[in-house]
Design an enzyme around this catalytic site. Structure first.
Site, mmCIF file in Angstrom:
data_model
loop_
_atom_site.group_PDB
_atom_site.id
_atom_site.type_symbol
_atom_site.label_atom_id
_atom_site.label_comp_id
_atom_site.label_asym_id
_atom_site.label_seq_id
_atom_site.Cartn_x
_atom_site.Cartn_y
_atom_site.Cartn_z
ATOM 1 N N ILE A 204 1.462 -45.210 -1.962
ATOM 2 C CA ILE A 204 0.330 -45.783 -1.221
ATOM 3 C C ILE A 204 -0.741 -44.699 -1.164
ATOM 4 O O ILE A 204 -0.465 -43.601 -0.673
ATOM 5 C CB ILE A 204 0.762 -46.164 0.231
ATOM 6 C CG1 ILE A 204 1.811 -47.277 0.228
ATOM 7 C CG2 ILE A 204 -0.448 -46.543 1.102
ATOM 8 C CD1 ILE A 204 1.329 -48.657 -0.214
ATOM 9 N N HIS A 205 -1.906 -44.966 -1.696
ATOM 10 C CA HIS A 205 -2.935 -43.917 -1.626
ATOM 11 C C HIS A 205 -4.361 -44.455 -1.485
ATOM 12 O O HIS A 205 -5.280 -43.689 -1.230
ATOM 13 C CB HIS A 205 -2.872 -43.011 -2.858
ATOM 14 C CG HIS A 205 -3.463 -43.649 -4.089
ATOM 15 N ND1 HIS A 205 -2.761 -44.526 -4.869
ATOM 16 C CD2 HIS A 205 -4.691 -43.560 -4.642
ATOM 17 C CE1 HIS A 205 -3.514 -44.940 -5.854
ATOM 18 N NE2 HIS A 205 -4.710 -44.379 -5.751
ATOM 19 N N ARG A 206 -4.552 -45.758 -1.650
ATOM 20 C CA ARG A 206 -5.932 -46.254 -1.662
ATOM 21 C C ARG A 206 -6.568 -46.193 -0.289
ATOM 22 O O ARG A 206 -5.915 -46.462 0.723
ATOM 23 C CB ARG A 206 -5.968 -47.694 -2.153
ATOM 24 C CG ARG A 206 -5.815 -47.764 -3.638
ATOM 25 C CD ARG A 206 -6.158 -49.113 -4.160
ATOM 26 N NE ARG A 206 -5.771 -49.166 -5.535
ATOM 27 C CZ ARG A 206 -6.561 -48.814 -6.549
ATOM 28 N NH1 ARG A 206 -7.791 -48.417 -6.321
ATOM 29 N NH2 ARG A 206 -6.125 -48.883 -7.772
ATOM 30 N N ARG A 237 -3.637 -37.559 -0.246
ATOM 31 C CA ARG A 237 -4.514 -38.336 0.626
ATOM 32 C C ARG A 237 -3.700 -39.046 1.722
ATOM 33 O O ARG A 237 -4.104 -39.096 2.883
ATOM 34 C CB ARG A 237 -5.269 -39.380 -0.206
ATOM 35 C CG ARG A 237 -6.159 -40.244 0.631
ATOM 36 C CD ARG A 237 -6.806 -41.361 -0.182
ATOM 37 N NE ARG A 237 -7.918 -41.853 0.579
ATOM 38 C CZ ARG A 237 -9.192 -41.626 0.290
ATOM 39 N NH1 ARG A 237 -9.516 -40.947 -0.771
ATOM 40 N NH2 ARG A 237 -10.133 -42.082 1.065
ATOM 41 N N ASP A 278 0.072 -49.558 -4.202
ATOM 42 C CA ASP A 278 -1.304 -50.061 -4.264
ATOM 43 C C ASP A 278 -2.021 -49.440 -5.468
ATOM 44 O O ASP A 278 -3.235 -49.535 -5.584
ATOM 45 C CB ASP A 278 -2.060 -49.813 -2.948
ATOM 46 C CG ASP A 278 -2.154 -48.342 -2.578
ATOM 47 O OD1 ASP A 278 -1.716 -47.473 -3.367
ATOM 48 O OD2 ASP A 278 -2.680 -48.059 -1.480
#
Ligand code: UD1
Length: 355
Positions: A204-206, A237, A278
């Site tokens: 998950i990084h968006r 992030r 994502d």
């Protein structure tokens, strides 16, 4: 002989660069690699060059992190001199990051020809920074190298058909090659403490998922409630935002570890029962390895994966945990992302247009 100048800066771009660099070397095309420095952690950058046999960058702009304007502007300011110095026949930009847009803008303003690899993808979600980057890059570029028929159709709708060529997806090239060269995939799962077929890989990084504390908390809570072990490969992030929001990523079925090198990621996804992500690239990698994917987004650019039954889009919550436990869909031999010759077709397209 042609001179092609590739502009890359973020992890997925190094993966896409690998087969292009190899094909350019095979053909004797002069290939200049410019690294913007958008990603600088060794696990997001250097290991990809080493593992995928990519030559060291000829130029490193060292821009680092920053707000969109600050980061893109710093790249732009530094790109101008590089393009002028190397005077390439083509500037080749990849995907949809701030590095993509900076490379394209700098080149077009200096009247150099720009080719966009992975052109024509659309989410139609104007909240995504990637959507601005890809739309503006496509409209600035002289040659649009599309990965899929769907992407070609988007470009035609926007009046860009004449500049578009279907080349396939270079991520297929690199994935198939890396999978065929995996020395000991079982050693990778053993090292990660995972039992083949019994765990899911998550990333998950968006910004849409990480930057809103409530949404991130909901994603993490859902991952913790999956009915089998989930290993979350935590992008910096994600770690930064979780720390900022005071959120503990561990708990329930969820454990975290640092991002994996590409060959290890391929081995881990191949042996997984599912993927939750994502990321755009990982949705496709899961499909190519025939591992069911659950995508934590409201839309995807890779619609083929959904239509063929191998990917579902979910909101964080019980829906996510249930989707992550679903059975394998029916087998398919569809190949919407090509068969591994996209880099060759990319170099053909660059040679063809330059005459
Ligand atoms: C970028 C791309 C995204 C792509 C992703 C792949 C844009 C707008 N986004 O997102 O499309 O899917 O790369 O990973 O270009 N950081 C580090 N070390 C690094 C790089 C970043 O710690 O080497 C941290 C910093 O806190 C930074 C944050 O991650 O502020 C975000 O980095 P940034 O390059 O802005 O975007 P990504 O989220 O990586």
């Amino acid at each position: 002989m042609q001179r092609v100048l590739s502009v890359v800066g973020a992890r997925p771009q190094f993966v896409k660069l690998a087969p292009v660099a190899a094909e350019a070397a095979r053909r004797g095309v002069e290939h200049v690699i410019v690294h913007t420095g958008q990603h600088y952690d060794p696990m997001l950058s250097d290991v990809f060059f080493a593992d995928l046999g990519i030559p060291d960058p000829d130029v490193h702009l060292e821009v680092g992190s920053g707000g969109h304007g600050e980061q893109t502007g710093a790249m732009l300011a530094r790109m101008d001199g590089v393009i002028t110095d190397y005077d390439p026949d083509w500037v080749l930009v990849y995907g949809d990051t701030n590095s993509t847009l900076a490379g394209a803008l700098s080149a077009v303003k200096l009247h150099r020809r720009v080719a966009h690899l992975e052109a024509g993808l659309r989410s139609y979600n104007r909240r995504m920074p990637e959507e601005h980057n890809r739309v503006m890059t496509d409209h600035a570029a002289d040659l649009l190298l599309a990965p899929t028929e769907v992407a070609m159709a988007h470009l035609a709708t926007e009046g860009l058909a004449e500049r578009s060529v279907l080349v396939g997806d270079v991520m297929t090239d690199v994935l198939l090659k890396v999978r065929s060269e995996l020395a000991d995939p079982a050693a990778v799962t053993a090292r990660l403490g995972l039992v083949p077929g019994e765990y899911s890989v998550a990333t998950i990084h968006r910004a849409e998922n990480t930057d809103d504390p409530r949404r991130l908390a909901a994603v993490v809570a859902a991952l913790q409630r999956v009915d089998h072990p989930v290993v979350l490969l935590a992008h910096p992030r994600l770690r930064a935002r979780a720390a900022q929001h005071g959120l503990d990523l561990h708990g329930g079925s969820l454990t975290t570890r640092d991002p994996l090198a590409y060959p290890d990621l391929v081995a881990a996804v191949d042996a997984a029962r599912g993927v939750v992500t994502d990321s755009g690239g990982l949705q496709k990698e899961a499909f190519l390895l025939r591992t069911p994917c659950t995508t934590v987004r409201t839309e995807t650019e890779w619609t083929e994966t959904v239509e063929l039954g191998w990917n579902v889009l979910v909101e964080p919550g019980p829906e996510l945990a249930a989707a992550a436990s679903r059975d394998q869909p029916p087998a398919t031999d569809a190949a919407p992302y090509g068969t591994g010759d996209a880099a060759a077709r990319t170099l053909d397209a660059l040679a063809g247009v330059s005459g």
